[in-house]
Design a protein around this motif. Structure first.
Motif, PDB file in Angstrom:
ATOM      1  N   ARG A 213     -69.981 102.938  38.614  1.00 35.99           N
ATOM      2  CA  ARG A 213     -70.114 103.563  39.042  1.00 35.99           C
ATOM      3  C   ARG A 213     -71.152 103.102  40.706  1.00 35.99           C
ATOM      4  NH1 ARG A 213     -75.742 105.929  36.695  1.00 35.99           N
ATOM      5  NH2 ARG A 213     -76.409 107.656  38.206  1.00 35.99           N
ATOM      6  N   LYS A 214     -70.678 101.526  40.771  1.00 35.80           N
ATOM      7  CA  LYS A 214     -71.543 101.012  42.176  1.00 35.80           C
ATOM      8  C   LYS A 214     -70.071 100.415  42.652  1.00 35.80           C
ATOM      9  CE  LYS A 214     -75.157  97.628  40.500  1.00 35.80           C
ATOM     10  NZ  LYS A 214     -75.601  96.049  40.137  1.00 35.80           N
ATOM     11  N   LEU A 215     -69.035 100.720  42.125  1.00 32.52           N
ATOM     12  CA  LEU A 215     -67.504 100.095  43.013  1.00 32.52           C
ATOM     13  C   LEU A 215     -67.355 101.785  43.696  1.00 32.52           C
ATOM     14  CD1 LEU A 215     -65.631  98.597  44.704  1.00 32.52           C
ATOM     15  CD2 LEU A 215     -63.922  98.883  42.401  1.00 32.52           C
ATOM     16  N   VAL A 216     -67.973 102.567  42.670  1.00 30.72           N
ATOM     17  CA  VAL A 216     -67.258 104.259  43.390  1.00 30.72           C
ATOM     18  C   VAL A 216     -68.388 104.757  44.715  1.00 30.72           C
ATOM     19  CG1 VAL A 216     -66.918 106.484  43.159  1.00 30.72           C
ATOM     20  CG2 VAL A 216     -65.717 104.876  41.549  1.00 30.72           C
ATOM     21  N   ARG A 217     -69.653 103.951  44.388  1.00 28.88           N
ATOM     22  CA  ARG A 217     -70.825 104.679  45.265  1.00 28.88           C
ATOM     23  C   ARG A 217     -70.674 104.083  46.433  1.00 28.88           C
ATOM     24  NH1 ARG A 217     -75.332 101.726  43.519  1.00 28.88           N
ATOM     25  NH2 ARG A 217     -75.552 103.516  42.131  1.00 28.88           N
ATOM     26  N   SER A 218     -70.270 102.644  46.517  1.00 24.26           N
ATOM     27  CA  SER A 218     -69.993 101.938  47.992  1.00 24.26           C
ATOM     28  C   SER A 218     -68.968 102.527  48.366  1.00 24.26           C
ATOM     29  CB  SER A 218     -70.156 100.820  47.318  1.00 24.26           C
ATOM     30  OG  SER A 218     -68.652 100.083  47.025  1.00 24.26           O
ATOM     31  N   ILE A 219     -67.463 102.982  47.484  1.00 23.52           N
ATOM     32  CA  ILE A 219     -65.651 102.411  48.926  1.00 23.52           C
ATOM     33  C   ILE A 219     -65.703 104.421  48.602  1.00 23.52           C
ATOM     34  CG2 ILE A 219     -64.852 101.463  47.373  1.00 23.52           C
ATOM     35  CD1 ILE A 219     -63.402 103.393  45.675  1.00 23.52           C
ATOM     36  N   ALA A 220     -66.594 105.067  48.148  1.00 23.18           N
ATOM     37  CA  ALA A 220     -66.734 106.784  48.561  1.00 23.18           C
ATOM     38  C   ALA A 220     -67.587 107.287  48.443  1.00 23.18           C
ATOM     39  CB  ALA A 220     -66.467 107.430  47.397  1.00 23.18           C
ATOM     40  N   GLY A 221     -69.179 106.878  47.889  1.00 20.09           N
ATOM     41  CA  GLY A 221     -70.505 108.090  48.089  1.00 20.09           C
ATOM     42  C   GLY A 221     -70.092 109.013  47.086  1.00 20.09           C
ATOM     43  N   LEU A 222     -69.447 108.200  45.977  1.00 17.00           N
ATOM     44  CA  LEU A 222     -69.507 109.572  44.908  1.00 17.00           C
ATOM     45  C   LEU A 222     -70.579 108.939  43.841  1.00 17.00           C
ATOM     46  CD1 LEU A 222     -68.777 111.992  44.442  1.00 17.00           C
ATOM     47  CD2 LEU A 222     -66.798 111.189  43.283  1.00 17.00           C
ATOM     48  N   GLU A 223     -71.884 109.393  43.444  1.00 17.44           N
ATOM     49  CA  GLU A 223     -72.039 108.959  41.912  1.00 17.44           C
ATOM     50  C   GLU A 223     -71.595 109.268  40.958  1.00 17.44           C
ATOM     51  OE1 GLU A 223     -74.875 106.419  40.961  1.00 17.44           O
ATOM     52  OE2 GLU A 223     -75.213 106.963  43.115  1.00 17.44           O
ATOM     53  N   LEU A 224     -71.240 108.444  40.173  1.00 13.39           N
ATOM     54  CA  LEU A 224     -70.593 109.267  38.593  1.00 13.39           C
ATOM     55  C   LEU A 224     -71.807 108.530  37.798  1.00 13.39           C
ATOM     56  CD1 LEU A 224     -66.800 107.701  38.520  1.00 13.39           C
ATOM     57  CD2 LEU A 224     -67.560 110.181  39.346  1.00 13.39           C
ATOM     58  N   PRO A 225     -72.257 109.527  37.220  1.00 17.01           N
ATOM     59  CA  PRO A 225     -73.049 108.988  36.100  1.00 17.01           C
ATOM     60  C   PRO A 225     -72.612 108.094  34.852  1.00 17.01           C
ATOM     61  CG  PRO A 225     -72.043 111.628  35.904  1.00 17.01           C
ATOM     62  CD  PRO A 225     -71.547 111.046  37.434  1.00 17.01           C
ATOM     63  N   ILE A 226     -71.857 107.308  35.504  1.00 20.23           N
ATOM     64  CA  ILE A 226     -72.078 106.128  34.088  1.00 20.23           C
ATOM     65  C   ILE A 226     -72.778 105.152  34.538  1.00 20.23           C
ATOM     66  CG2 ILE A 226     -69.813 104.595  33.724  1.00 20.23           C
ATOM     67  CD1 ILE A 226     -67.905 105.539  35.151  1.00 20.23           C
ATOM     68  N   GLN A 227     -73.649 104.765  32.850  1.00 21.25           N
ATOM     69  CA  GLN A 227     -74.709 104.133  32.776  1.00 21.25           C
ATOM     70  C   GLN A 227     -74.566 103.478  31.846  1.00 21.25           C
ATOM     71  OE1 GLN A 227     -78.087 104.012  33.813  1.00 21.25           O
ATOM     72  NE2 GLN A 227     -78.188 102.191  33.332  1.00 21.25           N
ATOM     73  N   PRO A 228     -74.484 101.683  32.823  1.00 24.55           N
ATOM     74  CA  PRO A 228     -74.174 100.799  31.865  1.00 24.55           C
ATOM     75  C   PRO A 228     -75.044 100.910  30.525  1.00 24.55           C
ATOM     76  CG  PRO A 228     -74.451 100.705  34.094  1.00 24.55           C
ATOM     77  CD  PRO A 228     -73.949 101.324  33.985  1.00 24.55           C
ATOM     78  N   GLY A 282     -78.628 101.239  22.315  1.00 22.92           N
ATOM     79  CA  GLY A 282     -78.955  99.910  23.465  1.00 22.92           C
ATOM     80  C   GLY A 282     -80.138  99.840  24.529  1.00 22.92           C
ATOM     81  N   CYS A 283     -79.931  99.357  25.108  1.00 24.94           N
ATOM     82  CA  CYS A 283     -80.793  99.283  26.684  1.00 24.94           C
ATOM     83  C   CYS A 283     -80.603 100.202  27.707  1.00 24.94           C
ATOM     84  CB  CYS A 283     -81.682  98.704  26.350  1.00 24.94           C
ATOM     85  SG  CYS A 283     -82.895  98.307  24.627  1.00 24.94           S
ATOM     86  N   GLN A 284     -80.710 100.663  28.146  1.00 25.17           N
ATOM     87  CA  GLN A 284     -79.666 101.342  29.686  1.00 25.17           C
ATOM     88  C   GLN A 284     -80.226  99.703  30.555  1.00 25.17           C
ATOM     89  OE1 GLN A 284     -81.150 103.922  32.016  1.00 25.17           O
ATOM     90  NE2 GLN A 284     -80.566 105.703  30.347  1.00 25.17           N
ATOM     91  N   CYS A 285     -78.657  99.190  31.133  1.00 21.84           N
ATOM     92  CA  CYS A 285     -79.083  98.340  32.152  1.00 21.84           C
ATOM     93  C   CYS A 285     -78.250  98.078  33.070  1.00 21.84           C
ATOM     94  CB  CYS A 285     -78.524  96.658  31.584  1.00 21.84           C
ATOM     95  SG  CYS A 285     -77.125  96.897  30.993  1.00 21.84           S
ATOM     96  N   ASP A 286     -78.732  96.893  34.295  1.00 21.37           N
ATOM     97  CA  ASP A 286     -77.884  97.036  35.472  1.00 21.37           C
ATOM     98  C   ASP A 286     -76.943  95.431  35.308  1.00 21.37           C
ATOM     99  OD1 ASP A 286     -77.331  95.102  37.906  1.00 21.37           O
ATOM    100  OD2 ASP A 286     -78.849  96.530  38.713  1.00 21.37           O
ATOM    101  N   PRO A 287     -75.481  95.814  35.195  1.00 14.40           N
ATOM    102  CA  PRO A 287     -74.431  94.728  34.858  1.00 14.40           C
ATOM    103  C   PRO A 287     -74.973  93.665  35.697  1.00 14.40           C
ATOM    104  CG  PRO A 287     -73.643  96.250  36.301  1.00 14.40           C
ATOM    105  CD  PRO A 287     -75.048  97.174  35.637  1.00 14.40           C
ATOM    106  N   ASP A 288     -75.649  93.416  36.839  1.00 13.03           N
ATOM    107  CA  ASP A 288     -75.718  92.411  37.271  1.00 13.03           C
ATOM    108  C   ASP A 288     -76.858  91.354  36.934  1.00 13.03           C
ATOM    109  OD1 ASP A 288     -73.412  92.376  39.034  1.00 13.03           O
ATOM    110  OD2 ASP A 288     -74.183  94.023  39.828  1.00 13.03           O
TER     111      ASP A 288
END
Length: 395
Positions: A213-228, A282-288
């Motif tokens: 999600r983060k990578l696609v947002r930064s390269i294409a400005g596209l928000e994919l609804p993929i939640q870690p 599980g619990c939603q998280c930020d992978p970083d």
């Protein structure tokens, strides 16, 4: 493009987990000059492709996954025969739940639709088959199939990387990709890392797991609804003297339970005397920014273990816990598609595997390689995995 020191490639795969490694194996196998980039060390424990075991099964509520699982089980065997060692141990598979469970009804209907052999066990038949090992409530039934198994994840990723390397792929870790852009001068795609490396390719495949999600947002400005989502993998102690009943090599299956809670597990393999039983939640998280020990209420899982395992598995507390990530989409279907926009069909995305992707890695790698190299994947129902579905159905 056959110069080994050249930074030009036919295909660059970004993300060295199981999906990326399987894809790199497929593209290298076909003779295409392949580069596999991983942001951390290879075989790291920060994503979704590490650990001790994953389940193999073909009993899905959605019919297109059954076909993919059957295909994948064959492709696992092909890769193993090339590598010369095994990563996948056969077992049977068991799904259980209340007789009226919508999930079980969907599994049965799907088996019928795919002509996939199964056996329905009522309470009495279940008691006969699993006498002294496992029990279910009187109003429950079970679906029993022969296609199950336990896959060793880290070993499997290592296998695909070794095979890719053997077939000429270049593998580079600790290479975090910060930019993917179209090369306006010679066409194709330019991939740039945070260290300043630049690589050119005709086609690029992004398999960045929880970072997709983060990578696609930064390269294409596209928000994919993929939640870690952070998942806690739990291992429970088998009472002394009963270890063999629940070990691989016997007749104890991988299993899923569809009662009030969704529980799944594998026979004892990786840690002798321990059995893996997990709450599929599980619990939603930020992978970083992960907690590594998420808050998890295990009361429902403890009750489930006590109700099913006849007191032969200690359900008081897990003896070992590990952290893993799912990358969830809203409909729990994968994302396998061209990125589109300015990238058109030159960048392919594989992500959002929603906690049920690992077993499918050989098939997914083949599909991603097909899309990158030929622009299509024959015999695969990709409409379920399109990026466009999220815009068409905002829910």
């Amino acid at each position: 493009m056959d110069s080994s020191c050249s930074n030009d490639f036919d295909v660059i795969v970004i993300g060295g987990g199981v999906m990326g490694s399987s894809t790199a194996y497929q593209t290298a196998k076909r003779g295409d000059k392949t580069l596999l980039l991983e942001q951390f060390d290879f075989l790291h424990h920060r994503g979704s492709s590490h650990g001790e075991s994953r389940t193999m099964r073909a009993t899905y509520k959605k019919d297109y996954y059954t076909k993919m699982a059957v295909e994948s089980s064959k492709l696992w065997r092909e890769a193993e025969s090339e590598a010369g060692y095994s990563v996948y141990t056969d077992t049977d598979h068991l799904d259980m739940g209340p007789g009226g469970s919508a999930s079980l009804k969907a599994v049965i209907a799907n088996c019928d639709k795919n002509s996939f052999p199964y056996q329905i066990l009522d309470h009495g038949q279940f008691a006969d088959k699993f006498s002294g090992k496992l029990s279910i409530p009187e109003d429950w039934i079970a679906v029993y199939t022969e296609l199950g198994g336990v896959i060793k994840p880290t070993k499997a990723v290592s296998m695909f990387q070794a095979l890719a390397f053997q077939k000429g792929a270049v593998l580079r870790d600790n290479m975090e990709v910060k930019e993917i852009r179209r090369d306006e001068v010679k066409g194709g795609i330019m991939v740039c890392t945070t260290r300043g490396d630049k690589f050119w390719c005709r086609k690029c495949v992004v398999t960045a797991g929880a970072w997709t999600r983060k990578l696609v947002r930064s390269i294409a400005g596209l928000e994919l609804p993929i939640q870690p989502v952070d998942i806690t993998v739990c291992y429970w102690k088998i009472k002394e003297g009963h270890e063999e009943k629940y070990a691989t090599g016997g007749d104890f299956p991988t299993f899923s339970s569809y009662g009030d809670v969704h529980v799944y597990g594998t026979p004892s393999l990786e840690f002798p005397g321990l059995i893996k039983i997990i709450l599929d939640h599980g619990c939603q998280c930020d992978p970083d920014r992960r907690q590594w020990r998420p808050e998890l209420d295990l009361d429902s899982l403890k009750e489930w273990i006590k109700g099913r395992f006849l007191g032969l598995v200690d359900g008081c507390a897990p003896v070992s816990m590990q952290s893993c990530m799912y990358s969830m989409t809203p409909d729990e279907d994968y994302v396998i598609d061209f990125l589109g926009g300015e990238f058109r069909e030159d960048v392919v995305i594989g992500g959002g595997f929603s906690g049920h992707g690992f077993k499918m890695a050989p098939a997914v790698g083949k599909i991603l390689a097909d899309l990158a190299l030929t622009g299509h994947a024959d015999g695969v129902e990709l409409e379920h995995f399109r990026i466009g579905r999220f815009e068409e159905n905002p829910k």
